[in-house]
Design a protein around this motif. Structure first.
Motif, PDB file in Angstrom:
ATOM      1  N   UNK A   1       0.354  12.071   9.362  1.00 37.20           N
ATOM      2  CA  UNK A   1       1.740  11.658   9.488  1.00 37.20           C
ATOM      3  C   UNK A   1       2.694  12.113   9.570  1.00 37.20           C
ATOM      4  N   UNK A   2       2.808  13.550  10.498  1.00 37.03           N
ATOM      5  CA  UNK A   2       3.240  13.407  11.449  1.00 37.03           C
ATOM      6  C   UNK A   2       3.178  12.980  12.831  1.00 37.03           C
ATOM      7  N   UNK A   3       2.483  12.328  13.300  1.00 34.71           N
ATOM      8  CA  UNK A   3       2.387  11.374  14.265  1.00 34.71           C
ATOM      9  C   UNK A   3       2.586   9.668  13.846  1.00 34.71           C
ATOM     10  N   UNK A   4       2.334   9.727  12.839  1.00 34.48           N
ATOM     11  CA  UNK A   4       3.373   8.131  12.505  1.00 34.48           C
ATOM     12  C   UNK A   4       4.644   7.962  12.270  1.00 34.48           C
TER      13      UNK A   4
ATOM     14  N   UNK B   1      -1.234   3.576   5.619  1.00 33.20           N
ATOM     15  CA  UNK B   1      -2.106   5.001   5.392  1.00 33.20           C
ATOM     16  C   UNK B   1      -0.842   5.723   5.928  1.00 33.20           C
ATOM     17  N   UNK B   2      -0.328   6.071   5.978  1.00 33.06           N
ATOM     18  CA  UNK B   2       0.819   7.291   5.990  1.00 33.06           C
ATOM     19  C   UNK B   2       1.415   7.004   4.374  1.00 33.06           C
ATOM     20  N   UNK B   3       2.169   5.801   3.615  1.00 30.38           N
ATOM     21  CA  UNK B   3       2.478   5.742   3.235  1.00 30.38           C
ATOM     22  C   UNK B   3       1.400   6.001   1.724  1.00 30.38           C
ATOM     23  N   UNK B   4       0.412   5.845   1.954  1.00 27.52           N
ATOM     24  CA  UNK B   4      -1.461   6.484   1.047  1.00 27.52           C
ATOM     25  C   UNK B   4      -1.453   8.033   1.078  1.00 27.52           C
TER      26      UNK B   4
ATOM     27  N   UNK C   1      -3.505  -1.126   0.867  1.00 27.73           N
ATOM     28  CA  UNK C   1      -4.106   0.092   0.431  1.00 27.73           C
ATOM     29  C   UNK C   1      -2.712   1.384   0.801  1.00 27.73           C
ATOM     30  N   UNK C   2      -1.803   0.556   1.347  1.00 23.66           N
ATOM     31  CA  UNK C   2      -0.761   1.199   1.347  1.00 23.66           C
ATOM     32  C   UNK C   2       0.096   0.584   0.411  1.00 23.66           C
TER      33      UNK C   2
ATOM     34  N   UNK D   1      10.632  12.086   2.343  1.00 24.27           N
ATOM     35  CA  UNK D   1      11.390  10.678   1.400  1.00 24.27           C
ATOM     36  C   UNK D   1      11.996   9.970   2.632  1.00 24.27           C
ATOM     37  N   UNK D   2      11.812  10.268   3.853  1.00 26.68           N
ATOM     38  CA  UNK D   2      12.586   9.812   5.333  1.00 26.68           C
ATOM     39  C   UNK D   2      10.824   9.294   5.678  1.00 26.68           C
ATOM     40  N   UNK D   3       9.727   9.613   5.675  1.00 25.64           N
ATOM     41  CA  UNK D   3       8.992   9.260   6.148  1.00 25.64           C
ATOM     42  C   UNK D   3       8.377   7.695   5.189  1.00 25.64           C
ATOM     43  N   UNK D   4       9.397   8.058   3.347  1.00 21.12           N
ATOM     44  CA  UNK D   4       7.828   6.825   3.017  1.00 21.12           C
ATOM     45  C   UNK D   4       9.570   6.060   3.109  1.00 21.12           C
ATOM     46  N   UNK D   5      10.534   6.176   3.158  1.00 26.74           N
ATOM     47  CA  UNK D   5      11.066   4.712   3.188  1.00 26.74           C
ATOM     48  C   UNK D   5      10.771   3.800   4.576  1.00 26.74           C
TER      49      UNK D   5
END
Length: 462
Positions: free
Chosen positions: A418-421, A449-452, A67-68, A28-32
């Motif tokens: 995802x980790x590196x983004x 692309x992380x969001x995707x 795409x994202x 959720x943190x990454x998505x935000x």
């Protein structure tokens, strides 16, 4: 305090209503965070790659962004692609930069007054406005349009999205398959190192040696205002880029008349063209119109790709230099991206997978894919496309692994991306060995692309 998701207009967010949010707090943190980057880089009509280094609209960046964005706002994702395609030239080309007239010319070089698209490109069909560059970037756009449609088919149909973009996408592919078939063997050629998108790859070094650089005093590198010289192309290479672009401009952007001292067939560029042709076939089926030949063209392109660029001994696809007629003896990530093509011969898929997971490209420190072989003579973990790991190529390869059933490796690459983004602050690229962030931060395609991959975990939306 409002979440970044709250900053989108309610009319922009139908995709949020039927897509479950990640349940893990880290997700959720990454998505935000990804949403914050995309909202912050939105200009009102499109998304800049970076507010600092890249203040205009870039072609394949916008495709990845769409795409994202489809997971946040299908309507905004549609506008992203429509904005780019509105700057298409009459000959079908989609320019690699669409300039924002509100941005000062000295904010980026080469600027609109260098390209002079509306005058130098008039015969080739450049629009009067907006000003654009005259070269192109990889054709990710049809795939992006299809994925955006699939995110909310009802909204797409209501707005007639596919019906509007299909003719433009078809004209774009026609341009590449006719005017850019410089080798006469069915593949599209690129005529500038900026066109394949991997600007500074060692795969271009041999061809660039034929190019006399523009004098150092003939241009000012605005990129060094925002990037460390150790991360960026050298002054010598940049001078060659400027010379090639100026020669193409002075030939009126005419592919038949320009000297093309740099002309190569690139595997990534052509793999994306194949996938784009298949996406256009899907678009035709969705619209209920006959396929005018996209499926057959994809098959012919796949055959030409394998025949012209596959190196069985090396286990990857090579760039072919059209001046010498020979493959370039360098191992770049471009040679792995054709894993994305669905109908490759089984032995080609097997060898590509072995190369990807072998010592040349297995970057165990980040689980990402370096842009150039770790064992290569020119490997540099920090310099632009000469070794750093990029998120867009990781996304393409992850999708290719999924396409061909290598789900464990696809999951590993997804986790690494995802980790590196998130850990890099959505960096433009990272050191493949350490994960150190390099280039711009809050980079749009990294966030998109992380969001995707957060919202489409398998990375293979139909």
């Amino acid at each position: 305090m409002k979440s970044p998701l709250d900053l989108l207009d309610s009319a922009d967010t139908p995709a949020l209503l039927d897509r479950p949010a990640p349940t893990a707090p880290a997700d959720l943190t990454l998505r935000r965070g990804a949403a914050r980057v995309l909202i912050g880089n939105w200009t009102g009509t499109s998304t800049v790659p970076s507010r600092t280094l890249y203040p205009h609209q870039w072609s394949w960046d916008s495709a990845f962004v769409a795409i994202g964005l489809r997971h946040l706002s299908v309507r905004r994702a549609q506008r992203e692609l429509e904005s780019l395609l509105s700057a298409q030239w009459a000959d079908g080309r989609v320019p690699h930069i669409v300039f924002n007239p509100a941005v000062p010319h000295d904010a980026y070089f080469p600027s609109p007054d260098f390209w002079r698209s509306s005058s130098a490109g008039r015969v080739a069909g450049a629009p009067r406005v907006p000003e654009t560059s005259g070269i192109v970037q990889p054709p990710v756009h049809a795939l992006a349009a299809w994925l955006v449609h699939r995110a909310d088919p009802a909204e797409s149909r209501r707005r007639g999205f596919l019906a509007r973009v299909r003719p433009r996408l078809a004209a774009w592919h026609d341009y590449l398959l006719t005017r850019r078939d410089l080798g006469g063997k069915g593949l599209a050629a690129v005529v500038h190192p900026w066109e394949p998108g991997m600007d500074n790859s060692p795969c271009w070094d041999e061809a660039l040696r034929r190019v006399d650089p523009a004098p150092a005093g003939a241009f000012r590198r605005a990129d060094l205002d925002h990037g460390h010289p150790a991360d960026r192309p050298t002054d010598l290479d940049y001078g060659r880029y400027v010379r090639l672009a100026a020669d193409y401009r002075d030939a009126g952007y005419d592919d038949a008349a320009a000297p093309h001292r740099f002309a190569v067939e690139d595997p990534c560029f052509n793999a994306l063209l194949i996938v784009g042709e298949l996406a256009l076939a899907d678009i035709c089926r969705e619209l209920g119109v006959p396929d005018p030949g996209h499926t057959a063209r994809a098959a012919r392109l796949t055959e030409a790709l394998v025949d012209r660029l596959w190196d069985a001994e090396a286990g990857l696809f090579r760039v072919r230099d059209l001046h010498t007629g020979a493959p370039v003896d360098e191992k770049g990530v471009s040679g792995l991206v054709p894993l994305l093509v669905p109908h490759l011969p089984a032995d080609v898929v097997r060898r590509l997978h072995a190369t990807l997971t072998g010592p040349d490209f297995r970057a165990t420190g980040t689980d990402l894919v370096p842009s150039y072989a770790l064992t290569g003579h020119a490997f540099d973990p920090t310099r632009y496309w000469r070794g750093p790991a990029w998120f867009n190529t990781a996304w393409l390869i992850q999708r290719g692994l999924t396409t061909h059933g290598h789900h464990e490796d696809a999951a590993r690459l997804r986790a690494g991306l995802l980790d590196q983004a998130g850990g890099s602050g959505f960096a433009e690229y990272v050191d493949p060995l350490t994960g150190e962030a390099r280039g711009a931060r809050d980079f749009s395609w990294t966030a998109a692309l992380a969001l995707d991959l957060l919202c489409d975990p398998k990375g293979a939306t139909p």
